[in-house]
Enzyme design. Structure first.
Site, mmCIF file in Angstrom:
data_model
loop_
_atom_site.group_PDB
_atom_site.id
_atom_site.type_symbol
_atom_site.label_atom_id
_atom_site.label_comp_id
_atom_site.label_asym_id
_atom_site.label_seq_id
_atom_site.Cartn_x
_atom_site.Cartn_y
_atom_site.Cartn_z
ATOM 1 N N SER A 201 89.333 50.991 96.492
ATOM 2 C CA SER A 201 90.282 50.589 95.659
ATOM 3 C C SER A 201 89.857 50.949 94.048
ATOM 4 C CB SER A 201 90.139 49.105 95.750
ATOM 5 O OG SER A 201 91.400 48.627 95.620
ATOM 6 N N ASP A 465 99.058 52.543 102.933
ATOM 7 C CA ASP A 465 98.583 52.311 101.960
ATOM 8 C C ASP A 465 99.499 51.062 100.847
ATOM 9 O OD1 ASP A 465 97.258 50.653 99.644
ATOM 10 O OD2 ASP A 465 95.694 52.667 99.529
ATOM 11 N N HIS A 511 95.605 49.715 102.591
ATOM 12 C CA HIS A 511 94.432 49.481 101.576
ATOM 13 C C HIS A 511 93.408 49.202 101.492
ATOM 14 C CE1 HIS A 511 94.017 50.431 97.781
ATOM 15 N NE2 HIS A 511 93.763 48.464 97.758
#
Ligand SMILES: *[C@@H]1O[C@H](CO)[C@@H](O)[C@H](O)[C@H]1NC(C)=O
Ligand SMILES: *[C@@H]1O[C@H](CO)[C@@H](O)[C@H](O)[C@H]1NC(C)=O
Ligand SMILES: *[C@@H]1O[C@H](CO)[C@@H](O)[C@H](O)[C@H]1NC(C)=O
Ligand SMILES: *[C@@H]1O[C@H](CO)[C@@H](O)[C@H](O)[C@H]1NC(C)=O
Ligand SMILES: *[C@@H]1O[C@H](CO)[C@@H](O)[C@H](O)[C@H]1NC(C)=O
Ligand SMILES: *[C@@H]1O[C@H](CO)[C@@H](O)[C@H](O)[C@H]1NC(C)=O
Ligand SMILES: *[C@@H]1O[C@H](CO)[C@@H](O)[C@H](O)[C@H]1NC(C)=O
Ligand SMILES: *[C@@H]1O[C@H](CO)[C@@H](O)[C@H](O)[C@H]1NC(C)=O
Ligand SMILES: *[C@@H]1O[C@H](CO)[C@@H](O)[C@H](O)[C@H]1NC(C)=O
Ligand SMILES: *[C@@H]1O[C@H](CO)[C@@H](O)[C@H](O)[C@H]1NC(C)=O
Ligand SMILES: *[C@@H]1O[C@H](CO)[C@@H](O)[C@H](O)[C@H]1NC(C)=O
Ligand SMILES: *[C@@H]1O[C@H](CO)[C@@H](O)[C@H](O)[C@H]1NC(C)=O
Length: 599
Positions: A201, A465, A511
């Site tokens: 991320s 994601d 994610h």
């Protein structure tokens, strides 16, 4: 002169293999191990700021591996803090290091990425690999502040120091100080310290920032779902809301959920195996018509739910500290009534527009979007008990970016989208891209210094994601390939690139973690793979990943390296990695809405 203590330790090391942590974990040994002023140009260490103390049998890891494996091993290490100032500037940056006891040290240095707007505040993530590690307060007290809290001094006034430090500089400096510090701390002199980065991320973006800006410092970088192309990525978080406003329809969450579930069910078999996982979202995009869901019934019971502000899966691998902070700040609790209906054409039109991605009013593409079959978390409206209807909810990820970074107003979210069109979103992206081109954007595609010094890059992205589109990573990989190997044939370019930069899509994954809706594989052993690549020359060709839930739990899948794509042989337990040009084309974008190149 200040080397004398390090030398003493070196002599001790030579005479006895049993140097103990208490021998080296002293203020004076750390002070003597600091790089002397002038060796790292622009960085002046402040020896009087040093603290050093032994931490015994700590169970905390703090790295990506620890967070996912839940390892219960314990480590004894030296906990060091030290400050430096930038020459002539009078500022103060605090560094935190964790140095394993000498018998555990394997000549490695490990840097963990953070998440959201946070750098990692933990230095202990490398202990499980026998690595020293570090963290930085970046000069804006990043151990307590997240960067978005300090980006503005006030309305209209950007804190550029914090911006560059968060963007790439703080981690680079922490690593440049940490490596010689570790060498001298153990009295190792010129021994090679293998240096690794691992993050997902924003941590993935941070890793890319290091590869792009401090390439010579790192031997291996593992970057998951990078939050790079920062301006486009953050404004994209407002896109779903803009679609709903434009189409004047706010689909109940249950209706959206039904669309996603029906898509997963329909596209799951297209990859050759019916296992609840859409391993080929490209085939789904090319062969499935969302309109076929219109009319399907949905029902969801009333519930009170809490959602994370950043659209992160609760299983996010980002470090626990920043996750907790995010949760406290950005989370919202909402209550939903029971929802019972059939999927409407309006809801499908909203979903289709979101998956299609942002275009300006001239029809030119401005950005890519989430893969079909991904959740549509940014599209969730809120239920108003005043009007008994679903209303606009702007995700604060995107809303805050626009208020603080584009409008330069010290506000936590946009209050509405009045007067905002798709062209406005494109303008916001353009403004953000240009304003932060050399700080936050993090898409420099020429990685020559990293490549030339032998660096290895392992880049991965969950294909489903729902926060950072998987196609964003594909686009960067393509940019690096064409900028660095544009004069080569496709085949030769691929071969040259895969020698040091490998990219993997993770089927079904969300994610930075597995996906509750698709029980697919997730790579859990990336550091082992990377260490083998860097230290033993074992170049991976596929990526080791394990299924952790569902009827295939425990299955190991060796993921296909991009640009090959998985294709299962019936419902068996094996798949091939195939070349499929139509699929690759479906992942390939240009962005004519911008005059500048978008890497
Ligand atoms: C480091 O290595 C150099 C060259 O090998 C040597 O001259 C020097 O004495 C060593 N220093 C220490 C502290 O061991
Ligand atoms: C290095 O420079 C800093 C900042 O001027 C100073 O505080 C520190 O004492 C210097 N270190 C040494 C060893 O002189
Ligand atoms: C750390 O653990 C070891 C092994 O379990 C034990 O012998 C030792 O006493 C512990 N040290 C401290 C300070 O707790
Ligand atoms: C490490 O040292 C710093 C500075 O003394 C201290 O604030 C911190 O609590 C220590 N960390 C641990 C795990 O003991
Ligand atoms: C979609 O699937 C998930 C996981 O099975 C389930 O929890 C959810 O209720 C489903 N949504 C609808 C609208 O049926
Ligand atoms: C939601 O929370 C409210 C207030 O706490 C409570 O009255 C209600 O029963 C809860 N509903 C559900 C479905 O849990
Ligand atoms: C949903 O609505 C339909 C039609 O009104 C009704 O037949 C059905 O029982 C409802 N389902 C639930 C779970 O309430
Ligand atoms: C802005 O973000 C907050 C926090 O996520 C949320 O509660 C609020 O509804 C958002 N505002 C709008 C107008 O959507
Ligand atoms: C910053 O601008 C916003 C929006 O105009 C305003 O609400 C706020 O009061 C301003 N803050 C200060 C400190 O002036
Ligand atoms: C392509 O360009 C690179 C860098 O300029 C150069 O090293 C390489 O030899 C070139 N390859 C070919 C086939 O011309
Ligand atoms: C994949 O990783 C697991 C767990 O470390 C290991 O047991 C297995 O041997 C690995 N498989 C391959 C093919 O490397
Ligand atoms: C695979 O299994 C699913 C159900 O699990 C079944 O519907 C499908 O026909 C099977 N496909 C093949 C090729 O055997």
């Amino acid at each position: 002169m200040r080397r004398s203590c390090g030398a003493a330790v070196a002599a001790l090391a030579a005479s006895s293999s049993a140097v103990s942590i208490t021998d080296v974990c002293t203020t004076s040994n750390v002070q003597a191990a600091l790089p002397a002023n002038g060796t790292l140009v622009g960085i002046d260490m402040i020896p009087s700021s040093v603290t050093a103390s032994v931490v015994y049998n700590a169970t905390t890891g703090g790295g990506m591996g620890g967070a996912t494996s839940g390892s219960s091993a314990s480590y004894t290490y030296c906990n060091v803090t030290v400050a430096y100032t930038h020459t002539g500037k009078g500022d103060k940056v605090v560094l935190l290091y964790a140095l394993p006891q000498p018998s555990d040290f394997k000549n490695r240095f490990y840097v963990a990425g953070g998440g959201g707007f946070s750098l990692s505040s933990s230095a202990t993530g490398g202990l499980e690999y026998g690595a020293a590690g570090g963290a930085t307060d970046a000069g804006y007290d990043a151990f307590s502040n997240s960067y978005d809290e300090v980006v503005l001094y006030g309305n209209g006034s950007i804190n550029w120091d914090a911006t560059y430090m968060f963007g790439y500089q703080a981690l680079g400096e922490m690593t440049k100080v940490g490596k010689p510090l570790a060498q001298a701390f153990y009295g190792l002199n010129d021994t090679k310290i293998y240096t690794y980065f691992e993050g997902c991320s924003d941590g993935g973006r941070e890793g890319m920032s290091q590869v792009q800006r401090f390439g010579e410092e790192y031997d291996g970088a593992i970057t998951g779902a990078p939050a790079f192309r920062f301006a486009q990525q953050q404004v994209h978080h407002v896109f779903s809301s803009a679609v709903e406003v434009t189409q004047d329809y706010y689909p109940p969450p249950c209706e959206i959920s039904k669309i996603v579930n029906a898509t997963i069910a329909a596209c799951d078999p297209l990859d050759g195996r019916t296992d609840g996982v859409v391993s080929r979202t490209d085939l789904c995009m090319l062969n499935f018509d969302l309109k076929s869901v219109i009319g399907e019934p949905y029902y969801c019971a009333a519930e009170n739910s809490t959602s994370l502000g950043f659209g992160f899966n609760k299983r996010s691998a980002a470090n626990k500290h920043s996750l907790r902070r995010r949760q406290a700040q950005g989370s919202t609790t909402s209550s939903q009534p029971a929802q019972n209906g059939t999927v409407s054409a309006k809801a499908v039109a909203v979903a289709q527009a979101i998956y299609d991605g942002l275009h300006n009013s001239a029809g030119e593409r401005a950005y890519l979007s989430w893969q079909i079959a991904s959740e549509l978390g940014d599209a969730s409206p809120t239920y108003s008990t005043d009007t008994n209807s679903w209303e606009l909810s702007i995700p604060s990820t995107g809303g805050e970016y626009v208020t603080k970074f584009i409008q330069l107003l010290d506000l936590d979210n946009l209050s509405d989208l009045d007067g905002v069109t798709y062209d406005t979103l494109v303008e916001w992206m353009q403004t953000g891209m240009v304003r932060y081109m050399d700080s936050l954007q993090t898409t420099l595609p020429d990685l020559t210094p990293f490549q030339a010094s032998g660096g290895k890059l392992l880049h991965y992205h969950g294909e489903s994601d729902s926060s950072i589109p998987a196609a964003s990573s594909v686009h960067y990989w393509q940019s690096v390939r064409s900028v660095m190997y544009g004069n080569l044939t496709d085949e030769a370019a691929l071969e040259s690139l895969q020698d040091w930069y490998q990219f993997y899509l993770v089927p079904g994954a969300g994610h930075c973690g597995a996906n509750q809706l698709q029980p697919g594989p997730y790579p859990q052993t990336n550091m082992d793979v990377m260490i083998d690549w860097v230290e033993n020359g074992v170049k991976p060709t596929r990526l080791n990943a394990t299924v952790s839930s569902g009827s295939y739990a425990g299955e190991t899948q060796m993921l296909c390296q991009w640009p090959t794509r998985p294709l299962w042989q019936g419902n068996s337990s094996s798949f091939d990695c195939v070349d499929d040009q139509a699929s690759i084309d479906s992942w390939t974008y240009t962005f004519p809405a911008f005059k500048l190149p978008v890497y």
